[in-house]
Each structure stands twice: as structure tokens, then as C-alpha cells.
Design a protein around this motif. Structure first.
Motif, mmCIF file in Angstrom:
data_model
loop_
_atom_site.group_PDB
_atom_site.id
_atom_site.type_symbol
_atom_site.label_atom_id
_atom_site.label_comp_id
_atom_site.label_asym_id
_atom_site.label_seq_id
_atom_site.Cartn_x
_atom_site.Cartn_y
_atom_site.Cartn_z
ATOM 1 N N ASP A 1 -51.940 17.717 48.972
ATOM 2 C CA ASP A 1 -51.412 16.781 49.971
ATOM 3 C C ASP A 1 -52.389 16.707 51.133
ATOM 4 O OD1 ASP A 1 -50.034 15.275 51.821
ATOM 5 O OD2 ASP A 1 -48.366 16.678 52.048
ATOM 6 N N GLN A 2 -53.139 15.609 51.189
ATOM 7 C CA GLN A 2 -54.074 15.382 52.290
ATOM 8 C C GLN A 2 -53.520 14.263 53.156
ATOM 9 O OE1 GLN A 2 -57.867 14.506 50.500
ATOM 10 N NE2 GLN A 2 -58.456 16.643 50.496
ATOM 11 N N HIS A 3 -52.718 14.633 54.130
ATOM 12 C CA HIS A 3 -52.178 13.684 55.107
ATOM 13 C C HIS A 3 -51.419 12.546 54.440
ATOM 14 C CE1 HIS A 3 -54.876 15.975 57.612
ATOM 15 N NE2 HIS A 3 -55.877 15.595 56.855
ATOM 16 N N GLY A 4 -50.612 12.880 53.447
ATOM 17 C CA GLY A 4 -49.787 11.892 52.770
ATOM 18 C C GLY A 4 -50.394 11.319 51.502
ATOM 19 N N GLU A 5 -51.688 11.524 51.299
ATOM 20 C CA GLU A 5 -52.314 11.123 50.043
ATOM 21 C C GLU A 5 -52.152 12.294 49.073
ATOM 22 O OE1 GLU A 5 -56.215 9.432 50.206
ATOM 23 O OE2 GLU A 5 -55.835 8.633 52.217
ATOM 24 N N ILE A 6 -51.374 12.067 48.024
ATOM 25 C CA ILE A 6 -50.992 13.165 47.146
ATOM 26 C C ILE A 6 -51.679 13.028 45.797
ATOM 27 C CG2 ILE A 6 -49.051 14.308 46.027
ATOM 28 C CD1 ILE A 6 -47.366 13.218 48.417
ATOM 29 N N GLU A 7 -52.307 14.100 45.379
ATOM 30 C CA GLU A 7 -52.944 14.168 44.062
ATOM 31 C C GLU A 7 -52.120 15.085 43.167
ATOM 32 O OE1 GLU A 7 -57.142 15.056 44.127
ATOM 33 O OE2 GLU A 7 -57.293 14.226 46.158
ATOM 34 N N ASN A 8 -52.138 14.783 41.886
ATOM 35 C CA ASN A 8 -51.430 15.568 40.872
ATOM 36 C C ASN A 8 -49.920 15.555 41.095
ATOM 37 O OD1 ASN A 8 -53.966 16.250 39.787
ATOM 38 N ND2 ASN A 8 -54.132 17.975 41.178
ATOM 39 N N LEU A 9 -49.398 14.419 41.518
ATOM 40 C CA LEU A 9 -47.963 14.280 41.768
ATOM 41 C C LEU A 9 -47.147 14.559 40.508
ATOM 42 C CD1 LEU A 9 -45.851 13.638 43.911
ATOM 43 C CD2 LEU A 9 -46.056 11.227 43.281
ATOM 44 N N GLU A 10 -47.757 14.337 39.345
ATOM 45 C CA GLU A 10 -47.045 14.587 38.086
ATOM 46 C C GLU A 10 -46.669 16.063 37.939
ATOM 47 O OE1 GLU A 10 -51.399 15.086 37.303
ATOM 48 O OE2 GLU A 10 -50.226 13.535 38.301
ATOM 49 N N LEU A 11 -47.450 16.961 38.523
ATOM 50 C CA LEU A 11 -47.104 18.393 38.493
ATOM 51 C C LEU A 11 -45.839 18.652 39.306
ATOM 52 C CD1 LEU A 11 -50.658 19.964 38.974
ATOM 53 C CD2 LEU A 11 -49.356 19.766 36.846
ATOM 54 N N PHE A 12 -45.712 17.970 40.432
ATOM 55 C CA PHE A 12 -44.518 18.100 41.264
ATOM 56 C C PHE A 12 -43.301 17.531 40.526
ATOM 57 C CE2 PHE A 12 -41.731 16.558 44.731
ATOM 58 C CZ PHE A 12 -41.407 17.794 45.267
ATOM 59 N N GLN A 13 -43.474 16.387 39.897
ATOM 60 C CA GLN A 13 -42.370 15.779 39.151
ATOM 61 C C GLN A 13 -41.929 16.671 37.993
ATOM 62 O OE1 GLN A 13 -44.370 12.074 38.431
ATOM 63 N NE2 GLN A 13 -43.507 11.115 40.267
ATOM 64 N N GLN A 14 -42.873 17.331 37.342
ATOM 65 C CA GLN A 14 -42.539 18.267 36.269
ATOM 66 C C GLN A 14 -41.756 19.458 36.830
ATOM 67 O OE1 GLN A 14 -42.929 17.883 32.992
ATOM 68 N NE2 GLN A 14 -42.043 19.884 32.553
ATOM 69 N N PHE A 15 -42.161 19.957 37.993
ATOM 70 C CA PHE A 15 -41.464 21.052 38.659
ATOM 71 C C PHE A 15 -40.020 20.642 38.963
ATOM 72 C CE2 PHE A 15 -40.211 23.032 42.718
ATOM 73 C CZ PHE A 15 -40.270 24.372 42.375
ATOM 74 N N LEU A 16 -39.826 19.431 39.494
ATOM 75 C CA LEU A 16 -38.477 18.951 39.806
ATOM 76 C C LEU A 16 -37.622 18.855 38.542
ATOM 77 C CD1 LEU A 16 -39.239 16.101 42.371
ATOM 78 C CD2 LEU A 16 -38.365 18.398 42.856
ATOM 79 N N LYS A 17 -38.214 18.367 37.468
ATOM 80 C CA LYS A 17 -37.488 18.242 36.194
ATOM 81 C C LYS A 17 -37.045 19.614 35.689
ATOM 82 C CE LYS A 17 -38.021 16.465 31.522
ATOM 83 N NZ LYS A 17 -38.689 17.137 30.443
ATOM 84 N N GLU A 18 -37.957 20.572 35.735
ATOM 85 C CA GLU A 18 -37.632 21.910 35.230
ATOM 86 C C GLU A 18 -36.588 22.611 36.093
ATOM 87 O OE1 GLU A 18 -41.507 23.697 34.821
ATOM 88 O OE2 GLU A 18 -41.898 22.609 32.953
#
Length: 143
Positions: free
Chosen positions: A40-57
Motif C-alpha cells: 500500500d503506497q498512499h492508496g495505490e495497492i499492489e497484489n490486492l488479490e492476496l488480500f481478497q484471498q485472505f478475506l475469503k479464507e
């Protein structure tokens, strides 16, 4: 690598002190070190799919973890490790590289990760934490 980044930042800061003869400055972008974490660089988010996977799990009550780096306005990395097990979040925040932070590793335990939507902004906040406070994990702007 972190020492090299810190040395480079120090070198740039020292070089900026005598800007009488300096030409136009260029804004330097910080490049993420790892690709297996959310950046997370000041609202520009990279690898958001990893976060979405975390939320799913976590929604499926599976034991899981997430690593994230959030950068301060000054460009210092704050490292996050979040573990989820048996309905509880264990959070570790490492701000030792932040010159304006407490320079330590802080640990928290929380019972809930909420999704709060306001217009185009979605905040993911830990709630029901020890001490009765909330912790913002990530804010995502939808387009």
C-alpha cells in the motif's frame, strides 16, 4: 536490502540540504521488495488479490495469514503480519524503519475485521481489539 534503501534515502536527504545549485528534482518511486505481500503506497495497492484471498479464507473460518507493507507519507515502510486462527486475528506491526514512529514491533489481538463502505472508499478495520480500540488495516478506493 533495507539498509541499502535506508542509506540511499539518507544520501538523497543529505544531497537536498544544499539546493542552491540543485536542478529540478524528480520524485523517486519506492519499488516493493517482495511480490508475496500486499503493498500500500498512499492508496495505490499492489497484489490486492492476496488480500481478497485472505478475506475469503477468513470468511470460511480457515487458518490463514497475510503480510503487507504500508508506506508512510515520508516513504518509510511499516510491515504488517496478520494471522487468523479460530476466529481471532493476531496482528504484528513493525515500524522500526519509521523515523517518526515508536521504532518497535507492536502486537494486537482482535476479534473482528469489518468492511465499512463510504461512497467509493472501503475501509477494512479491526474491531473488538484488546484495549477497546479499532485498527485500520487497509482502505481501498473502488473505481
Amino acid at each position: 536490502m533495507n539498509r541499502l534503501l535506508a542509506f540511499g534515502l539518507l544520501f538523497v536527504l543529505v544531497g537536498c540540504q544544499d539546493n542552491e545549485h540543485a536542478g529540478p528534482s524528480e520524485e523517486r518511486e519506492i519499488e516493493p521488495i517482495q511480490t508475496d505481500r500486499v503493498i500500500d503506497q498512499h492508496g495505490e495497492i499492489e497484489n490486492l488479490e492476496l488480500f481478497q484471498q485472505f478475506l475469503k479464507e477468513t470468511a470460511e473460518n480457515k487458518q490463514t495469514s497475510l503480510e503487507m507493507t504500508r508506506y508512510t507519507i515520508e516513504g518509510a515502510p511499516i510491515y504488517w503480519k496478520v494471522g487468523f486462527q479460530e476466529g481471532q486475528y493476531n496482528i504484528e506491526v513493525d515500524n522500526r524503519e519509521d523515523n517518526f514512529g515508536s521504532k518497535n514491533i507492536e502486537s494486537y489481538q482482535c476479534d473482528e475485521l469489518s468492511k465499512d463502505v463510504t461512497g467509493s472508499l472501503t475501509d477494512y478495520n479491526f474491531k473488538s481489539c484488546e484495549g477497546g480500540f479499532e485498527i485500520n488495516l487497509l482502505s481501498v478506493i473502488s473505481e
